[in-house]
Design an enzyme around this catalytic site. Structure first.
Site, PDB file in Angstrom:
ATOM      1  N   THR A   9       0.826  -6.098   0.513  1.00 38.06           N
ATOM      2  CA  THR A   9       1.190  -4.740   0.918  1.00 38.06           C
ATOM      3  C   THR A   9       0.736  -4.508   2.346  1.00 38.06           C
ATOM      4  OG1 THR A   9       1.011  -2.380   0.405  1.00 38.06           O
ATOM      5  CG2 THR A   9      -0.982  -3.670   0.097  1.00 38.06           C
ATOM      6  N   HIS A  13      -3.287   2.849   2.025  1.00 36.51           N
ATOM      7  CA  HIS A  13      -3.618   3.807   0.957  1.00 36.51           C
ATOM      8  C   HIS A  13      -3.585   3.099  -0.401  1.00 36.51           C
ATOM      9  CE1 HIS A  13      -3.251   7.195   3.712  1.00 36.51           C
ATOM     10  NE2 HIS A  13      -2.146   6.625   4.147  1.00 36.51           N
ATOM     11  N   LYS A  14      -2.595   2.234  -0.582  1.00 33.18           N
ATOM     12  CA  LYS A  14      -2.513   1.488  -1.847  1.00 33.18           C
ATOM     13  C   LYS A  14      -3.748   0.600  -2.009  1.00 33.18           C
ATOM     14  CE  LYS A  14       2.544   0.874  -2.174  1.00 33.18           C
ATOM     15  NZ  LYS A  14       3.614  -0.159  -2.197  1.00 33.18           N
ATOM     16  N   ASP A  70       5.592  -2.012  -6.110  1.00 31.93           N
ATOM     17  CA  ASP A  70       6.558  -1.115  -5.498  1.00 31.93           C
ATOM     18  C   ASP A  70       6.519   0.185  -6.288  1.00 31.93           C
ATOM     19  OD1 ASP A  70       8.583  -1.173  -3.312  1.00 31.93           O
ATOM     20  OD2 ASP A  70       9.848  -0.392  -4.912  1.00 31.93           O
ATOM     21  N   TYR A 152       4.017  11.500  -1.052  1.00 33.33           N
ATOM     22  CA  TYR A 152       4.531  12.735  -1.648  1.00 33.33           C
ATOM     23  C   TYR A 152       3.468  13.490  -2.462  1.00 33.33           C
ATOM     24  CZ  TYR A 152       9.203  10.724  -0.696  1.00 33.33           C
ATOM     25  OH  TYR A 152      10.327  10.188  -0.102  1.00 33.33           O
ATOM     26  N   ASP A 153       2.221  13.071  -2.390  1.00 31.91           N
ATOM     27  CA  ASP A 153       1.182  13.683  -3.227  1.00 31.91           C
ATOM     28  C   ASP A 153       1.116  15.213  -3.126  1.00 31.91           C
ATOM     29  OD1 ASP A 153       0.393  11.398  -4.514  1.00 31.91           O
ATOM     30  OD2 ASP A 153      -1.307  10.989  -3.203  1.00 31.91           O
ATOM     31  N   LYS A 173      -6.910  11.365  -9.553  1.00 30.45           N
ATOM     32  CA  LYS A 173      -5.524  10.878  -9.450  1.00 30.45           C
ATOM     33  C   LYS A 173      -5.377   9.521 -10.149  1.00 30.45           C
ATOM     34  CE  LYS A 173      -2.034   9.144  -6.259  1.00 30.45           C
ATOM     35  NZ  LYS A 173      -1.667   8.741  -4.889  1.00 30.45           N
ATOM     36  N   HIS A 178       0.692   6.838 -11.961  1.00 31.44           N
ATOM     37  CA  HIS A 178       1.546   5.663 -12.068  1.00 31.44           C
ATOM     38  C   HIS A 178       0.792   4.395 -11.665  1.00 31.44           C
ATOM     39  CE1 HIS A 178       1.474   7.782  -8.332  1.00 31.44           C
ATOM     40  NE2 HIS A 178       1.991   6.776  -7.657  1.00 31.44           N
ATOM     41  N   ARG A 179       0.144   4.413 -10.488  1.00 28.54           N
ATOM     42  CA  ARG A 179      -0.548   3.218 -10.001  1.00 28.54           C
ATOM     43  C   ARG A 179      -1.773   2.926 -10.878  1.00 28.54           C
ATOM     44  NH1 ARG A 179      -0.479   4.678  -5.371  1.00 28.54           N
ATOM     45  NH2 ARG A 179       1.405   3.530  -4.864  1.00 28.54           N
TER      46      ARG A 179
HETATM   47  P1  ITT Z   1       4.365  -1.873   0.856  1.00 34.92           P
HETATM   48  O1  ITT Z   1       5.800  -2.084   0.508  1.00 34.92           O
HETATM   49  O2  ITT Z   1       3.921  -2.628   2.068  1.00 34.92           O
HETATM   50  O3  ITT Z   1       3.443  -2.066  -0.327  1.00 34.92           O
HETATM   51  P2  ITT Z   1       5.211   0.878   1.311  1.00 34.92           P
HETATM   52  O4  ITT Z   1       4.496   2.092   1.822  1.00 34.92           O
HETATM   53  O5  ITT Z   1       6.477   0.447   1.971  1.00 34.92           O
HETATM   54  O6  ITT Z   1       4.151  -0.322   1.274  1.00 34.92           O
HETATM   55  P3  ITT Z   1       6.697   1.267  -1.144  1.00 34.92           P
HETATM   56  O7  ITT Z   1       7.826   0.432  -0.699  1.00 34.92           O
HETATM   57  O8  ITT Z   1       6.185   1.063  -2.534  1.00 34.92           O
HETATM   58  O9  ITT Z   1       5.400   1.092  -0.216  1.00 34.92           O
HETATM   59  O10 ITT Z   1       7.075   2.756  -0.849  1.00 34.92           O
HETATM   60  C1  ITT Z   1       6.647   3.722  -1.631  1.00 34.92           C
HETATM   61  C2  ITT Z   1       6.580   5.027  -0.882  1.00 34.92           C
HETATM   62  O11 ITT Z   1       6.402   5.962  -1.926  1.00 34.92           O
HETATM   63  C3  ITT Z   1       5.361   5.162   0.024  1.00 34.92           C
HETATM   64  O12 ITT Z   1       5.652   4.926   1.353  1.00 34.92           O
HETATM   65  C4  ITT Z   1       4.958   6.618  -0.208  1.00 34.92           C
HETATM   66  O13 ITT Z   1       5.688   7.464   0.644  1.00 34.92           O
HETATM   67  C5  ITT Z   1       5.414   6.867  -1.620  1.00 34.92           C
HETATM   68  N1  ITT Z   1       4.318   6.683  -2.572  1.00 34.92           N
HETATM   69  C6  ITT Z   1       3.898   5.535  -3.154  1.00 34.92           C
HETATM   70  N2  ITT Z   1       2.862   5.750  -3.946  1.00 34.92           N
HETATM   71  C7  ITT Z   1       2.590   7.067  -3.865  1.00 34.92           C
HETATM   72  C8  ITT Z   1       1.620   7.900  -4.441  1.00 34.92           C
HETATM   73  O14 ITT Z   1       0.679   7.412  -5.248  1.00 34.92           O
HETATM   74  N3  ITT Z   1       1.649   9.199  -4.150  1.00 34.92           N
HETATM   75  C9  ITT Z   1       2.581   9.704  -3.332  1.00 34.92           C
HETATM   76  N4  ITT Z   1       3.519   8.999  -2.730  1.00 34.92           N
HETATM   77  C10 ITT Z   1       3.532   7.684  -2.994  1.00 34.92           C
END
Ligand code: ITT
Length: 194
Positions: A9, A13-14, A70, A152-153, A173, A178-179
């Site tokens: 990733t 934040h993740k 994802d 979008y939190d 949270k 979900h995560r």
């Molecule tokens: P990687 O692909 O590098 O892991 P990314 O930010 O591009 O990072 P995603 O493709 O999974 O990640 O995109 C998911 C988007 O959804 C992310 O950019 C956030 O805007 C939103 N998102 C993901 N998890 C979230 C959460 O727990 N709360 C709020 N918004 C979230």
């Protein structure tokens, strides 16, 4: 088993949330640490497809056991949009403020504000693929609330709660998100194969 896993990733934040959720002695290695600085393709039309694509890319190119996740926001009244377009809903800049503004605008006259976050983790461990899913149901608020979290939190209120994810802080949270749900399954799996 291998004690190191690459987390494929580029979203810090993740990484922060997952480090708090995972209770294992596995060391998470960043993409930077293995020299992967490029944008990994995310071109599939499902959340699971994109998670697998990211993990497979790293495994094929760097030959390291790894996982990717994802996440998508699915809003019922918008036909489950933004879905795979969650990160770039308002354009390629991946701008959270613009994304939230677009969602609020599209739902302006909508009574049904139900929505859910879905996370799929793809793990490739010594060449074998495993997936884990986590979902949290909820609804989209009428305006932004809170400054914690990310993405979008501020506009997502999980079911049976009054606070948005951005008002809760990481621990609250992660307990219901979900995560959090997906990574608890992931954690159990890793514990069982030790
Ligand atoms: P990687 O692909 O590098 O892991 P990314 O930010 O591009 O990072 P995603 O493709 O999974 O990640 O995109 C998911 C988007 O959804 C992310 O950019 C956030 O805007 C939103 N998102 C993901 N998890 C979230 C959460 O727990 N709360 C709020 N918004 C979230």
């Amino acid at each position: 088993m291998e004690k190191q896993l690459v987390f494929a990733t580029s979203n810090e934040h993740k990484v922060r949330e997952v480090n708090q959720i995972l209770k294992t002695d596995i060391t998470l290695i960043s993409l930077k640490a293995i020299g992967c600085l490029e944008d990994i393709p995310e071109t599939k039309d499902t959340i699971a497809g994109n998670a697998i694509q990211k993990a497979q890319y790293v495994y094929d190119k760097y030959n390291r056991s790894c996982f990717a996740e994802d996440t998508g926001l699915e809003i019922a009244a918008l036909g489950n949009e933004p879905g795979v377009r969650t990160a770039r809903y308002a354009g390629p800049a991946k701008d959270a403020e613009a994304n939230m503004a677009l969602v609020l605008e599209k739902l302006k006259h909508q009574e049904d504000r139900s929505a859910r976050f879905k996370t799929v983790i793809a793990l490739i461990l010594q060449g074998e693929l495993y997936t884990f899913e986590g979902i949290v149901n909820g609804h989209i608020a009428h305006e932004k609330k809170g400054a914690k979290g990310f993405g979008y939190d501020p506009i997502f209120i999980p079911e049976n709660q009054e606070l948005s994810f951005a008002e809760m802080g990481d621990e609250a949270k992660n307990a219901i998100s979900h995560r959090g749900r997906a990574f608890k399954k992931f954690n159990l799996y890793l514990d069982n194969i030790k």
